[in-house]
Every structure is written in C-alpha cells, then in structure tokens.
Design an enzyme around this catalytic site. Sequence first.
Site, PDB file in Angstrom:
ATOM      1  N   LYS A 289       1.868   6.495  36.422  1.00 64.12           N
ATOM      2  CA  LYS A 289       1.303   5.276  35.939  1.00 64.12           C
ATOM      3  C   LYS A 289       1.832   4.104  36.795  1.00 64.12           C
ATOM      4  CE  LYS A 289       1.209   6.656  31.019  1.00 64.12           C
ATOM      5  NZ  LYS A 289      -0.254   6.391  30.858  1.00 64.12           N
TER       6      LYS A 289
ATOM      7  N   ARG B  10      -4.046  15.482  26.008  1.00 60.27           N
ATOM      8  CA  ARG B  10      -5.294  16.440  25.606  1.00 60.27           C
ATOM      9  C   ARG B  10      -4.890  17.812  25.885  1.00 60.27           C
ATOM     10  NH1 ARG B  10      -9.391  13.072  29.322  1.00 60.27           N
ATOM     11  NH2 ARG B  10      -8.057  11.558  28.537  1.00 60.27           N
TER      12      ARG B  10
HETATM   13  N1  BES Z   1      -0.269   8.265  26.933  1.00 64.79           N
HETATM   14  C1  BES Z   1      -1.439   7.860  27.672  1.00 64.79           C
HETATM   15  C2  BES Z   1      -1.969   6.692  26.716  1.00 64.79           C
HETATM   16  C3  BES Z   1      -2.014   5.500  27.402  1.00 64.79           C
HETATM   17  C4  BES Z   1      -2.874   5.134  28.357  1.00 64.79           C
HETATM   18  C5  BES Z   1      -0.752   4.707  27.456  1.00 64.79           C
HETATM   19  C6  BES Z   1      -2.931   3.723  29.107  1.00 64.79           C
HETATM   20  C7  BES Z   1      -0.536   3.551  28.305  1.00 64.79           C
HETATM   21  C8  BES Z   1      -1.394   2.989  29.210  1.00 64.79           C
HETATM   22  C9  BES Z   1      -2.356   8.749  27.883  1.00 64.79           C
HETATM   23  O1  BES Z   1      -1.568  10.150  28.071  1.00 64.79           O
HETATM   24  C10 BES Z   1      -3.014   8.641  29.336  1.00 64.79           C
HETATM   25  O2  BES Z   1      -2.264   8.516  30.195  1.00 64.79           O
HETATM   26  N2  BES Z   1      -4.250   8.469  29.051  1.00 64.79           N
HETATM   27  C11 BES Z   1      -4.879   8.171  30.196  1.00 64.79           C
HETATM   28  C12 BES Z   1      -6.142   9.120  30.280  1.00 64.79           C
HETATM   29  C13 BES Z   1      -6.788   8.696  31.787  1.00 64.79           C
HETATM   30  C14 BES Z   1      -5.939   9.200  33.017  1.00 64.79           C
HETATM   31  C15 BES Z   1      -8.144   9.603  31.752  1.00 64.79           C
HETATM   32  C16 BES Z   1      -5.775   6.790  29.906  1.00 64.79           C
HETATM   33  O3  BES Z   1      -6.079   6.719  28.993  1.00 64.79           O
HETATM   34  O4  BES Z   1      -5.586   6.037  30.643  1.00 64.79           O
HETATM   35 ZN    ZN Z   2      -0.814  10.355  30.264  1.00 70.77          ZN
END
Ligand code: BES
Ligand code: ZN
Length: 514
Positions: A283, A357
């Site tokens: 991230k 997921r």
């Molecule tokens: N826990 C995150 C949700 C999330 C997203 C938190 C963005 C903080 C910022 C989840 O596991 C995730 O990373 N989801 C991604 C999925 C993508 C890689 C398809 C998202 O929504 O960006």
């Molecule tokens: Zn994630």
Amino acid sequence: MEIVTTHSPPFEIESKALVLFHYEDVTIEKGPLDKIDQRLNGALSNLVLSGELSGKLGEVVVVHTIGQLACERLVIVGVGNSQLATCQQFRLATGHATKVLRKKHITSITVCVQTSIQTALSLKDFVQSIVEGATLANYDFATYRTMDTDSTAIEKMLIAAPDTGDSEKVLPLAITKGQAVGEATNTARDLCNHPGNVMTPTYFSECAEAIASDTGMTINVFERPEIESLGMGALLGVAQGSHEPPAFVVLEYTPSDEIALKQSPVVLIGKTVTFDSGGVSLKNKIHMEHMKADMGGGAAVLGAMKTIAGLQIPLRVVALFPVVENVMGSRAIKPGDVVNSMSGKTIEVLDTDAEGRLILADALHYAQRFEPDCIIDIATLTGASSIVFGPMGIGMFGTDHALKCEMEVAGTESGERVWELPLWPEYKDLLRSYVADLRNISTIFQEGSMMTAASFLHHFVDETPWVHLDIYNTCWNDEEHPLHSKGPTGSGTRTLVKFLINRAFRKEAADAQH
Ligand code: BES
Ligand code: ZN
Ligand code: ZN
C-alpha cells in the site's frame, strides 16, 4: 456508565447538570422547560429571543442556575425539527451534550424525559436512543495513554421520567437495550484501537476466548495445522508472509430456549486482518496506520456476539473469524501465485492487497457445514466504498430479498444506514482467470471494484441467503463526530445487534403461533 431512573420532578433533583431537549420549531414547551423558565425569571425565553437558543440539532446551551434550581446548571440540547424527529436525532443530540459535558469534567448528569418532546417517539425509543447516544459518545480509548486529557468520562446518568404506569416496565428494558447496543460497539472499537504490534491474530483469538468464557459461549480456535487440514489454502496464502501465525476462530452462541435450539443458525463472518500492509502489492504509506483497523468486520461480529450472549437472546448464532496479518516477507504470496481454496476453486492472486476476499472465500465455504438459515459477512473490503458513499453509510450486497430488507431495517433503526448495491452477473464474469478458476481482482477494468469484490465472494456462496456488508468507508473517523471518538468507529456492530435482536423476537413470535 451507571444508568438509573427516578420519578422526582427534574427541577427538584440535585445534580451537576440537568440535560433538557429543545426543538427548533417549538417555542419553550409546556412542561419542565416552561416551569424552569418561570423559575429563572424568563432566562430561557430571553435566550430564545436573542437567537442563542435555537434548537438546531447539535446546539448545546449551558446555563448556570445560581441557586434558583436544585441543579447547578442546565444543559439545553437542540434536536432539530420536531416534524422530522427520529431516534437518530436524539442519539446525535445526546452525543453532542455528552461531548460538551466530558470537556467540562462533569461526571454525573441527569437527563429529563419531557413527554411533550416525544411527539414522534415512544418512551421506549426515546430512552433507548439517549442511552445509546450517551454510551457511544462517552467512549474513549485510554489504554496506552499515561497523561491526562482534556475530557473526563461521565460515570453516572440519572433519567428523570414521569410515572406513566408502564414506565417501570419500559424504562429498564430500554436502558438495557441502549447500553447493550452502545457497549457492543465500544467493544469493537477497543479491539480495533489496539495497535498491530499488540493485536496479532493470536491476541485476537485470546480476546475471543476471554469473551466466550465470560458469556458461556463455545469456542474453537484452529491453528495453522488444523487450517491446513481443512484445506483453507486461500487464508493460508495470505498468512504465509507473516511471522504471526493465522487463526480460524469458530464462536458459537446457543440459547437455552428449547425452540431456538432446534433452529438452523445465523452465521456471521468478520474479516479479521490485524494489519493490512497490502503484502507484496504494498500500500501507499499515507495513513497506513489505519490498516490496524482492517479487522473492523471481525471486531463488529465479536462485539455483537458478546452482547447477544449477554442478553441471552433466543437465536442460534455462529461467528466465524478468519484471522491473519497481511505483510510482505521472503515467504509472502506474490502476484501471479495460485492458491487452492477450501471450496476446491483455484485462485490466481493478482493483487496481494485484495486479501480480504481470499480469507472470506474460505470462511464462506466453511459456513456451509452449519446448514445456516443465512450467512452475513462484514468486512473492511474496498477503498471504493469510500468513493461511493463517503463515510455516510454501509454498502450492502446480497442474494435474498427478505434478508436484505431485514438488514436495511436494522441499518435504519441503528442510524448506521445500509444501502444496496448490485451483484450483476457481468461482475462475476470479470473474475475468471486463464491460469486458475478465478483471479482475485478484475484486470479488465478497475471501476466498480466494490461490486467486483462482492462478486468474488459470491463465487463462494451456495443457495443459502447471504448478505455482504462493506464497511471500509465507515470504519474510521478522523473528524469531530458526536457519536465517535477519533479512530475506529465500531461500524456495523449496531446494525448486526439490531438485526439479531429483531430476528430473534420475530422468530419467537412466529414459533409461538405454531
Ligand atoms: N483493507 C483494504 C481496504 C482498503 C482499501 C483500505 C484502500 C485502505 C485503502 C483491502 O484489503 C484492500 O486493500 N482493498 C483494495 C482492493 C484492490 C487491490 C482491488 C482496494 O480497495 O483498494
Ligand atoms: Zn488489502
Ligand atoms: Zn484489507
């Protein structure tokens, strides 16, 4: 917070602060406010005339009584328009007052039940709402602070209500329910507030074990060897980069009620990622600390379970928690790797940050062995939820109309709001892989990723009625809010508790007819 009741007239009660409500479209109402105004020689009417007391939702006016009344100060709280009065308005108004009083270091308050203010709400709904509002707003997570802050917890709330005959029955139940819903949320907030170096999968399992033993629930904590035997390759794939071992926790609440015992259970599943760095698909560093709350789904489920077991509601509920830490390391899962999920479906992991997921896929499949009445999963699943809703409501997906309606009612009643989004078949098709059965993200286009995430889960659900709640957008609070402190909000907990209570008593009523 200890909550007690009295029938004494409010202006005769000795108190540091007497809280009263005031609508914006009603002048000083007949009843306590009117009487108090007379005793204060029209001070309140003056405040109305000057515009300092408008009744706008969120307005809190503090008036010192200088010996004219038994209470030291009056706290008059705006509740907005009387024609639109809802439970949420009273929750928010009480939350605003609680925050102001905490800052004034007032630890004991009296709240007045003004019959004339309840044009829209029953006594039960009014009392439950103010108790919920106060319990939520009084929350503060101080475990890791050693220095004093500028606010103090309210320890005692006295509710002054006129004796209406049924109040002896209504008040205690409304207080118990309001406290239960608020405290369930506060438990979820506590779990998410612990930093990732403390709240590891092992620590989460220990917290669940402690709650189970306190409330008489049955618990099984599966460790890595058992998870391997179960064939949960998707969960294990996410966990393999971390030094912290994963867990799969099964928590069962079985009511003592004979009829409820024979029911097929509701299965709740909570995404419990104790820290989500994204893994190899790392991230961005901005606000990565929020990812300690990527266990918001699991925390909401555990908070709700603690409460329903405490209330002994007549409904069988099983809670499943896939618990992992998602970090990178030399053993971590890499983009392109293929995992074997418990369902037998193989998954090409194209983005290791789409880990929620993966762990939910195995939990959803495992849920089938309980032959459940319905399956509810709740997860901080997608950043896109924030783009769709902002922090205003929870996205809901599901396969069963009646179940979605029940959840929508629970969302509205709790003030959290759930709003349905579609599971159109085209989204499901975007997740086919050429290398494995499925891939964990769509590479065709990134838009609609809230729907593709939900549709990935859909691949792992059988005919059982299923609802998925995406709470990423509502799980963290950065702004001043009357019902939340900064940080994790415990989002979804109130909706789950209301859903379970409504279902338990609806079922009980239906069973009684047969
Ligand atoms: N826990 C995150 C949700 C999330 C997203 C938190 C963005 C903080 C910022 C989840 O596991 C995730 O990373 N989801 C991604 C999925 C993508 C890689 C398809 C998202 O929504 O960006
Ligand atoms: Zn994630
Ligand atoms: Zn995540």
